[in-house]
Write a protein that holds these residues in place. Structure first.
Motif, PDB file in Angstrom:
ATOM      1  N   GLN A 123       2.695   1.523  -3.514  1.00  0.00           N
ATOM      2  CA  GLN A 123       1.773   1.891  -4.593  1.00  0.00           C
ATOM      3  C   GLN A 123       1.080   3.219  -4.327  1.00  0.00           C
ATOM      4  O   GLN A 123       0.414   3.755  -5.199  1.00  0.00           O
ATOM      5  CB  GLN A 123       0.724   0.801  -4.773  1.00  0.00           C
ATOM      6  N   ASP A 174      -5.909   5.211   1.426  1.00  0.00           N
ATOM      7  CA  ASP A 174      -7.197   4.544   1.595  1.00  0.00           C
ATOM      8  C   ASP A 174      -7.352   3.995   3.000  1.00  0.00           C
ATOM      9  O   ASP A 174      -8.462   3.689   3.446  1.00  0.00           O
ATOM     10  CB  ASP A 174      -7.334   3.383   0.598  1.00  0.00           C
ATOM     11  N   ASN A 215      -1.413   3.736  -2.241  1.00  0.00           N
ATOM     12  CA  ASN A 215      -2.821   3.695  -1.828  1.00  0.00           C
ATOM     13  C   ASN A 215      -2.976   3.510  -0.317  1.00  0.00           C
ATOM     14  O   ASN A 215      -4.036   3.117   0.152  1.00  0.00           O
ATOM     15  CB  ASN A 215      -3.602   2.641  -2.611  1.00  0.00           C
ATOM     16  N   ALA A 258       0.842  -1.210   0.000  1.00  0.00           N
ATOM     17  CA  ALA A 258       0.000   0.000   0.000  1.00  0.00           C
ATOM     18  C   ALA A 258       0.871   1.252   0.000  1.00  0.00           C
ATOM     19  O   ALA A 258       0.569   2.235  -0.673  1.00  0.00           O
ATOM     20  CB  ALA A 258      -0.921  -0.010   1.210  1.00  0.00           C
TER      21      ALA A 258
END
Lengths: 264, 287
Positions: free
Chosen positions: B120, B125, B122, B117
């Motif tokens: 990348q 989130d 993300n 995470a």
């Protein structure tokens, strides 16, 4: 001016291109040496340690002899694993990052491409194998019984794994395939190849199946090169390995020539 | 009837109702009780689905590795080994292999989830939703715990085909399986927060987790080590997981069970505190 505008000419083999590809591949697998050299050394030493401890705590004698039996197998196993990882990882990575075009655009013939990847991966495997051998020497006696057998079977093993790595790298689209081939094919082939135990400790069926495992001949022949102890006929092992490697080489060459899974 | 012909008096109350609805509930921030159960459950579900989607790699692969280890150790040592703690070497080895698979996979689940995470990008989130640091830690760690237990059950089922597995002390069996998986899952959360590259994680796995797991008394009885070796082995928290779990299966322990429970409980609590603090401060997570 006219000189600059002309295409470069190569002889039968683009030696410069081949060497560049092999150099790039070999360097790529070794440049982060903290992880790429130290990792395999630590795990090989761990295997030696747990076998030594397990062997000596069950009260059976001859722990040193057992280490001497396992160590050569571990060295060639680590070299083979590295060769596979190098060839396969680098192809999948390049495909994912869409830089595989750098390979396909360069003026290299398919056979030069196979040889370039093969050379780089084998070299990386040998460097890691040598590092592991030096580290293992601190704990286990490693001799040099037959240098020719050692080099031949070591080379055949790394070539076999590099070729498998190239084929899987061309075929795979995801990292999952890499992990799957490693866990479900290469690890069982290596672990069940007489790396850690003697062939006569296997049940009869296991002994029969072992003869179909090319990795068995690699480890057996390499161990012969180190200690002079061999379970199978070396000539038969050599024939099997050369035949398997040749077949895989031709397949890799055909795939690269057709651009299978690489070109649209 | 055309819209313009609707009597205004009939429409007005509906509009008012909708307006008041928007103001009072839709525009107000959502309120939660002490714990955002929906958010926690969603995070946990996401973590479980993440590994379940690639079960071949996350459950089947460790099972195969466990079987391979069983095969090589039994073939290499089985003939020479007598009994250890009243059972055959195979029965002694099996619980350790199951526990090793559980802990390594619990660690891999949480650490890779956070690291991927982060790499990348993300991870936002995870940081943007209304989840407290405690809910974040628990949601991710419970996902790792679930992976550990799933791998443990799969590996036990596979090994059980070849080795008779018992449950001499069911409480210790379950307690150690849960506490050990949770501990490694939490360690994975911490490693996921600390590491910034896959290389860092490979280093943590290669140089910390695997050595601790391998040298924990899975493959040999620490009782038979020299005194200094015993001391070192007993400083390794992995020893207590495997020892307690093995006690649960075969009813024989090399070390002190009470100390083991204390170590596992203490380390878990300490890790929870550290992870809570890391998420609360956004350490290596927020700009």
């Amino acid at each position: 001016m006219s000189l600059l505008a002309q295409p470069r000419r190569f002889g039968a083999v683009n030696w410069l291109g081949l060497a560049t590809l092999a150099w790039r591949e070999g360097r790529r697998g070794l440049k982060d040496y903290n992880y790429q050299l130290l990792g395999p050394i630590v795990s090989a030493l761990l295997y030696l340690a747990i076998f030594h401890l397990a062997w000596s705590t069950i009260g059976a004698g001859g722990a040193a002899a057992m280490l001497a039996f396992i160590a050569p197998g571990l060295v060639v196993f680590v070299a083979c694993e590295k060769a596979f990882e190098n060839a396969c990882g680098s192809l999948i990575f390049d495909k994912h990052e869409r830089v595989i075009a750098d390979l396909l655009m360069a003026p290299l013939s398919p056979i030069e491409r196979v040889l370039g990847y093969l050379g780089g991966a084998c070299a990386a495997g040998w460097v890691v194998g040598a590092a592991v051998a030096i580290a293992a020497l601190l704990f286990a006696p490693l001799g040099l019984h037959d240098p020719l057998a050692l080099v031949f079977f070591g080379l055949m093993g790394t070539v076999l794994h590099s070729l498998i790595g190239i084929l899987v790298g061309i075929w795979a689209e995801k990292w999952d395939s890499y992990a799957a081939i490693h866990t479900f094919l290469l690890l069982p082939l290596a672990f069940l190849s007489g790396l850690f135990y003697r062939v006569q400790d296997l049940p009869a069926l296991g002994q029969a199946l072992l003869l179909f495992n090319p990795v068995f001949y690699v480890i057996d022949g390499f161990r012969y090169g180190v200690s002079g102890e061999a379970a199978a006929s070396l000539g038969k092992g050599a024939v099997v390995l050369v035949a398997v490697n040749l077949a895989l080489f031709v397949l890799a060459w055909v795939w690269l020539r057709r651009g299978y899974r690489l070109k649209p | 009837m055309r819209r313009s012909q609707l009597p205004a008096a009939a429409v007005a109350p509906k509009v008012r109702a909708i307006m008041s609805d928007m103001v009072s509930t839709r525009l107000a921030p959502r309120r939660y009780g002490r714990i955002n159960w929906i958010g926690l459950a969603a995070l946990y579900r996401k973590e479980v689905r993440r590994f379940w989607a690639v079960a071949t790699q996350t459950i089947l692969a460790p099972m195969v590795t466990g079987l391979l280890f069983l095969a090589i150790f039994v073939l290499a040592l089985g003939r020479q080994a007598g009994t250890i703690g009243g059972v055959s070497y195979m029965e002694f080895l099996a619980p350790g292999l199951i526990m090793m698979a559980m802990t390594q996979n619990a660690f891999a689940n949480t650490s890779s989830s956070l690291l991927i995470a982060k790499v990348q990008g993300n991870i936002v989130d995870l940081l943007m939703p209304p989840l407290s640091p405690l809910e974040l830690t628990l949601g991710v760690a419970l996902g790792g715990l679930t992976r550990g237990l799933a791998v443990g059950i799969a590996t036990a089922a596979a090994i059980g085909v070849f080795v008779p597995l018992g449950a001499a002390q069911p409480f210790f069996l379950v307690f150690h399986a849960v506490m050990a998986s949770l501990m490694l899952a939490q360690l994975g959360v911490l490693a996921g927060i600390l590491c910034e590259k896959f290389d860092h994680m490979a280093a943590v796995t290669n140089f910390v987790v695997t050595p601790l797991a391998f040298l924990s008394g899975t493959f040999y009885s620490t009782e038979r080590l020299p005194e200094f070796g015993q001391l070192l082995a007993h400083l390794n928290p992995f020893f207590y997981m495997i020892d307690g779990f093995r006690y649960g299966m075969i009813g024989h322990a090399d070390g002190s069970l009470v100390l083991g429970i204390g170590v596992l409980g203490g380390v878990n609590l300490a890790l929870l505190a550290v992870n809570y603090r890391a998420f609360a401060r956004g350490w290596r997570l927020k700009a």
